[in-house]
Scaffold this motif. Structure first.
Motif, PDB file in Angstrom:
ATOM      1  N   UNK A  63      32.419  33.625  27.807  1.00 37.59           N
ATOM      2  CA  UNK A  63      32.236  34.998  28.285  1.00 37.59           C
ATOM      3  C   UNK A  63      32.859  35.121  29.672  1.00 37.59           C
ATOM      4  N   UNK A  64      33.564  36.257  29.870  1.00 37.55           N
ATOM      5  CA  UNK A  64      34.194  36.532  31.156  1.00 37.55           C
ATOM      6  C   UNK A  64      33.837  37.940  31.597  1.00 37.55           C
ATOM      7  N   UNK A  65      33.825  38.124  32.899  1.00 34.40           N
ATOM      8  CA  UNK A  65      33.698  39.467  33.474  1.00 34.40           C
ATOM      9  C   UNK A  65      35.006  39.768  34.186  1.00 34.40           C
ATOM     10  N   UNK A  66      35.556  40.945  33.933  1.00 39.64           N
ATOM     11  CA  UNK A  66      36.843  41.322  34.520  1.00 39.64           C
ATOM     12  C   UNK A  66      36.687  42.659  35.208  1.00 39.64           C
ATOM     13  N   UNK A  67      36.629  42.583  36.540  1.00 41.78           N
ATOM     14  CA  UNK A  67      36.556  43.801  37.338  1.00 41.78           C
ATOM     15  C   UNK A  67      37.962  44.310  37.612  1.00 41.78           C
ATOM     16  N   UNK A  68      38.062  45.606  37.760  1.00 40.31           N
ATOM     17  CA  UNK A  68      39.357  46.234  38.017  1.00 40.31           C
ATOM     18  C   UNK A  68      39.995  45.633  39.255  1.00 40.31           C
ATOM     19  N   UNK A  69      41.274  45.339  39.170  1.00 43.07           N
ATOM     20  CA  UNK A  69      42.081  44.805  40.277  1.00 43.07           C
ATOM     21  C   UNK A  69      41.679  43.387  40.677  1.00 43.07           C
ATOM     22  N   UNK A  70      40.895  42.729  39.846  1.00 43.11           N
ATOM     23  CA  UNK A  70      40.546  41.326  40.121  1.00 43.11           C
ATOM     24  C   UNK A  70      40.922  40.461  38.927  1.00 43.11           C
ATOM     25  N   UNK A  71      40.742  39.148  39.061  1.00 44.35           N
ATOM     26  CA  UNK A  71      41.004  38.233  37.956  1.00 44.35           C
ATOM     27  C   UNK A  71      39.748  38.102  37.107  1.00 44.35           C
ATOM     28  N   UNK A  72      39.926  37.772  35.815  1.00 41.01           N
ATOM     29  CA  UNK A  72      38.733  37.507  34.994  1.00 41.01           C
ATOM     30  C   UNK A  72      37.923  36.371  35.599  1.00 41.01           C
ATOM     31  N   UNK A 129      37.371  28.240  32.629  1.00 40.68           N
ATOM     32  CA  UNK A 129      38.732  28.508  33.076  1.00 40.68           C
ATOM     33  C   UNK A 129      38.673  29.381  34.325  1.00 40.68           C
ATOM     34  N   UNK A 130      39.564  29.120  35.248  1.00 40.08           N
ATOM     35  CA  UNK A 130      39.674  29.936  36.450  1.00 40.08           C
ATOM     36  C   UNK A 130      41.026  30.629  36.421  1.00 40.08           C
ATOM     37  N   UNK A 131      40.978  31.956  36.504  1.00 37.82           N
ATOM     38  CA  UNK A 131      42.195  32.743  36.381  1.00 37.82           C
ATOM     39  C   UNK A 131      42.820  33.027  37.742  1.00 37.82           C
ATOM     40  N   UNK A 132      44.134  33.131  37.725  1.00 37.74           N
ATOM     41  CA  UNK A 132      44.867  33.594  38.892  1.00 37.74           C
ATOM     42  C   UNK A 132      44.902  35.109  38.923  1.00 37.74           C
ATOM     43  N   UNK A 133      45.509  35.693  39.960  1.00 39.76           N
ATOM     44  CA  UNK A 133      45.541  37.147  40.109  1.00 39.76           C
ATOM     45  C   UNK A 133      46.524  37.832  39.176  1.00 39.76           C
ATOM     46  N   UNK A 134      47.433  37.052  38.583  1.00 37.49           N
ATOM     47  CA  UNK A 134      48.377  37.634  37.639  1.00 37.49           C
ATOM     48  C   UNK A 134      49.694  38.046  38.260  1.00 37.49           C
ATOM     49  N   UNK A 135      50.699  38.152  37.416  1.00 38.18           N
ATOM     50  CA  UNK A 135      52.003  38.715  37.786  1.00 38.18           C
ATOM     51  C   UNK A 135      52.216  39.944  36.928  1.00 38.18           C
ATOM     52  N   UNK A 136      52.422  41.070  37.576  1.00 40.47           N
ATOM     53  CA  UNK A 136      52.691  42.316  36.844  1.00 40.47           C
ATOM     54  C   UNK A 136      54.190  42.433  36.658  1.00 40.47           C
TER      55      UNK A 136
END
Lengths: 111, 112
Positions: free
Chosen positions: A35-44, B101-108
């Motif tokens: 399960x992940x939480x993904x807030x707007x403009x942030x990373x999951x 898993x730890x996510x990065x901020x991403x590349x748009x």
């Protein structure tokens, strides 16, 4: 193609309400459910990794349960707060370590 | 401890060009996975690397490729860009199987 379904797609609740969402996944070849939480403009952000049938995990006001035999997991939020507003994603981990994500449940908590 | 970093954060390319995206995992993490996020398809798995070896590949055409270096940094390459490749590309690292898993901020990436 694996099918991971989340319901509802979106949810509007008032601050203080408790709520829950569902994640359905294949009951065969189960390795783990994330399960992940993904807030707007942030990373999951990872919430839970669940591996055993009957698992229950808790982090603050958020908890999750897992039923691998019937292929579902519930995520509960007790006393929702505006900062809980986010998209909640589940991901099914199957053979080969691939993660298949559901479409997410978008939660909006009104103050 | 520094988080997962991705560069660049934003990129505009034209059809037919190629692009390389970079991901630096959390120190000590040897697994790096890449995902594509589009409004229509949600978050989709591209591939996973572990100790410089590709362990899994999602259902994407051969134009999408990747590699991992000995320091666990990973790159993803997309050749002959198409308009439909416009998306947010996320990478994620983890310590081991069954770990978070730890996510990065991403590349748009925007393809015009």
């Amino acid at each position: 193609i694996l099918n991971v379904e989340q319901s509802p797609q979106s949810l509007h609740v008032q601050e203080g309400d408790s709520t829950n969402f569902t994640c359905s996944f294949p009951s065969s070849n189960f390795y783990a459910l994330h399960w992940y939480r993904w807030e707007t403009a942030k990373s999951p952000e990872a919430l839970f990794v669940m591996t055993l049938n009957g698992d229950e995990k808790k982090k603050g006001r958020i908890s999750a349960t897992l039923n691998t035999k019937e292929g579902y997991s519930y995520l509960y939020i007790k006393g929702s707060q505006p900062e809980d507003s986010a998209t909640y994603l589940c991901a099914f981990k199957h053979a080969g370590n691939m993660l298949t994500f559901g479409g997410g449940t978008r939660l909006m908590v009104k103050p | 401890k520094a988080g997962v970093t991705q560069t660049p954060r934003y990129l505009i390319k034209t059809r037919g060009q190629q692009v390389t995206l970079s991901c630096s995992p959390i120190s000590g993490h040897r697994s790096v996975s890449w995902y594509q996020q589009t409004p229509g398809q949600g978050l989709q798995f591209l591939f996973e690397y572990f100790s410089e070896t590709q362990r899994n590949k999602g259902n994407f055409p051969g134009r999408f490729s990747g590699r991992q270096f000995s320091n666990s940094r990973s790159e993803m390459n997309v050749s002959t860009l198409e308009l439909g490749d416009s998306a947010l590309y996320l990478c994620a690292s983890r310590l081991a199987d069954f770990h978070e898993q730890y996510f990065g901020p991403g590349t748009r990436l925007t393809v015009t």
